[in-house]
Design a protein around this motif. Structure first.
Motif, short mmCIF file in Angstrom:
data_model
loop_
_atom_site.label_atom_id
_atom_site.label_comp_id
_atom_site.label_asym_id
_atom_site.label_seq_id
_atom_site.Cartn_x
_atom_site.Cartn_y
_atom_site.Cartn_z
N ARG A 28 0.81 -1.21 0.00
CA ARG A 28 0.00 0.00 0.00
C ARG A 28 0.84 1.26 0.00
O ARG A 28 0.32 2.35 -0.23
CB ARG A 28 -0.92 0.03 1.21
CG ARG A 28 -2.07 -0.95 1.09
CD ARG A 28 -2.97 -0.85 2.27
NE ARG A 28 -2.32 -1.48 3.41
CZ ARG A 28 -2.51 -1.14 4.67
NH1 ARG A 28 -3.32 -0.17 4.98
NH2 ARG A 28 -1.89 -1.78 5.63
N SER A 29 2.14 1.15 0.26
CA SER A 29 2.98 2.34 0.33
C SER A 29 3.47 2.79 -1.06
O SER A 29 4.22 3.75 -1.16
CB SER A 29 4.16 2.12 1.26
OG SER A 29 5.00 1.11 0.78
N PHE A 30 3.05 2.12 -2.10
CA PHE A 30 3.39 2.49 -3.46
C PHE A 30 2.13 2.62 -4.30
O PHE A 30 1.12 1.98 -4.03
CB PHE A 30 4.32 1.45 -4.11
CG PHE A 30 5.67 1.41 -3.47
CD1 PHE A 30 6.67 2.26 -3.90
CD2 PHE A 30 5.95 0.53 -2.44
CE1 PHE A 30 7.92 2.24 -3.31
CE2 PHE A 30 7.19 0.50 -1.85
CZ PHE A 30 8.18 1.35 -2.28
N ARG A 31 2.17 3.45 -5.32
CA ARG A 31 1.07 3.58 -6.27
C ARG A 31 1.66 3.74 -7.66
O ARG A 31 2.85 4.00 -7.82
CB ARG A 31 0.18 4.75 -5.92
CG ARG A 31 0.90 6.06 -5.97
CD ARG A 31 -0.06 7.19 -5.70
NE ARG A 31 0.70 8.43 -5.78
CZ ARG A 31 0.64 9.38 -4.90
NH1 ARG A 31 -0.15 9.27 -3.87
NH2 ARG A 31 1.35 10.46 -5.05
N LEU A 43 4.32 9.12 -0.57
CA LEU A 43 4.65 10.46 -0.09
C LEU A 43 5.62 11.21 -1.00
O LEU A 43 6.03 12.32 -0.67
CB LEU A 43 5.22 10.38 1.33
CG LEU A 43 4.27 9.79 2.39
CD1 LEU A 43 4.97 9.72 3.73
CD2 LEU A 43 3.01 10.60 2.47
N ALA A 44 5.96 10.63 -2.14
CA ALA A 44 6.87 11.29 -3.07
C ALA A 44 6.18 12.45 -3.77
O ALA A 44 4.98 12.43 -4.02
CB ALA A 44 7.38 10.30 -4.10
N ASP A 45 6.96 13.49 -4.10
CA ASP A 45 6.42 14.65 -4.80
C ASP A 45 6.36 14.45 -6.31
O ASP A 45 5.50 15.01 -6.98
CB ASP A 45 7.26 15.90 -4.51
CG ASP A 45 7.13 16.34 -3.07
OD1 ASP A 45 6.05 16.14 -2.48
OD2 ASP A 45 8.11 16.89 -2.54
N ASP A 46 7.31 13.65 -6.85
CA ASP A 46 7.31 13.41 -8.28
C ASP A 46 7.86 12.02 -8.57
O ASP A 46 8.48 11.38 -7.73
CB ASP A 46 8.12 14.48 -9.02
CG ASP A 46 9.52 14.63 -8.48
OD1 ASP A 46 9.89 13.94 -7.53
OD2 ASP A 46 10.27 15.46 -9.04
N GLU A 55 0.18 13.63 -6.74
CA GLU A 55 -0.64 14.30 -5.74
C GLU A 55 -1.13 13.25 -4.75
O GLU A 55 -1.33 12.10 -5.10
CB GLU A 55 -1.81 15.01 -6.39
CG GLU A 55 -2.70 14.08 -7.19
CD GLU A 55 -3.78 14.80 -7.97
OE1 GLU A 55 -4.91 14.32 -7.97
OE2 GLU A 55 -3.44 15.85 -8.55
N LEU A 56 -1.30 13.66 -3.51
CA LEU A 56 -1.83 12.76 -2.50
C LEU A 56 -3.31 12.58 -2.73
O LEU A 56 -4.04 13.54 -2.94
CB LEU A 56 -1.59 13.32 -1.10
CG LEU A 56 -0.17 13.21 -0.58
CD1 LEU A 56 -0.06 13.92 0.76
CD2 LEU A 56 0.23 11.77 -0.42
N ARG A 57 -3.75 11.33 -2.71
CA ARG A 57 -5.16 11.03 -2.88
C ARG A 57 -5.64 10.25 -1.68
O ARG A 57 -4.95 9.38 -1.18
CB ARG A 57 -5.38 10.17 -4.14
CG ARG A 57 -5.05 10.90 -5.42
CD ARG A 57 -5.33 10.01 -6.58
NE ARG A 57 -4.49 8.82 -6.50
CZ ARG A 57 -3.81 8.30 -7.49
NH1 ARG A 57 -3.85 8.87 -8.66
NH2 ARG A 57 -3.09 7.24 -7.33
#
Length: 59
Positions: A28-31, A43-46, A55-57
């Motif tokens: 769950r810590s990756f998308r 939590l990465a910005d890019d 963007e955080l969803r």
């Protein structure tokens, strides 16, 4: 020693039998990146691969 059994399988001896539980928190810590489809930390910005902003969803 206790009631634990030692199993010998393809990879050698295994203590306590059974398979280790699946780590859902790690998954769950990756998308997926919308630009290139690479795995990106939540939590990465890019994205490291293509550089597109994330963007955080919620949910």
């Amino acid at each position: 020693m206790g009631k634990h059994r030692i199993k010998e399988g393809r990879r050698g001896l295994r203590l306590f039998g059974g398979r280790p539980p699946r780590d859902d928190l790690f998954e769950r810590s990756f998308r997926s990146c919308r630009g290139c489809g690479a795995d990106v930390y939540v939590l990465a910005d890019d994205c490291r691969d293509c550089g597109s902003r994330t963007e955080l969803r919620a949910g």
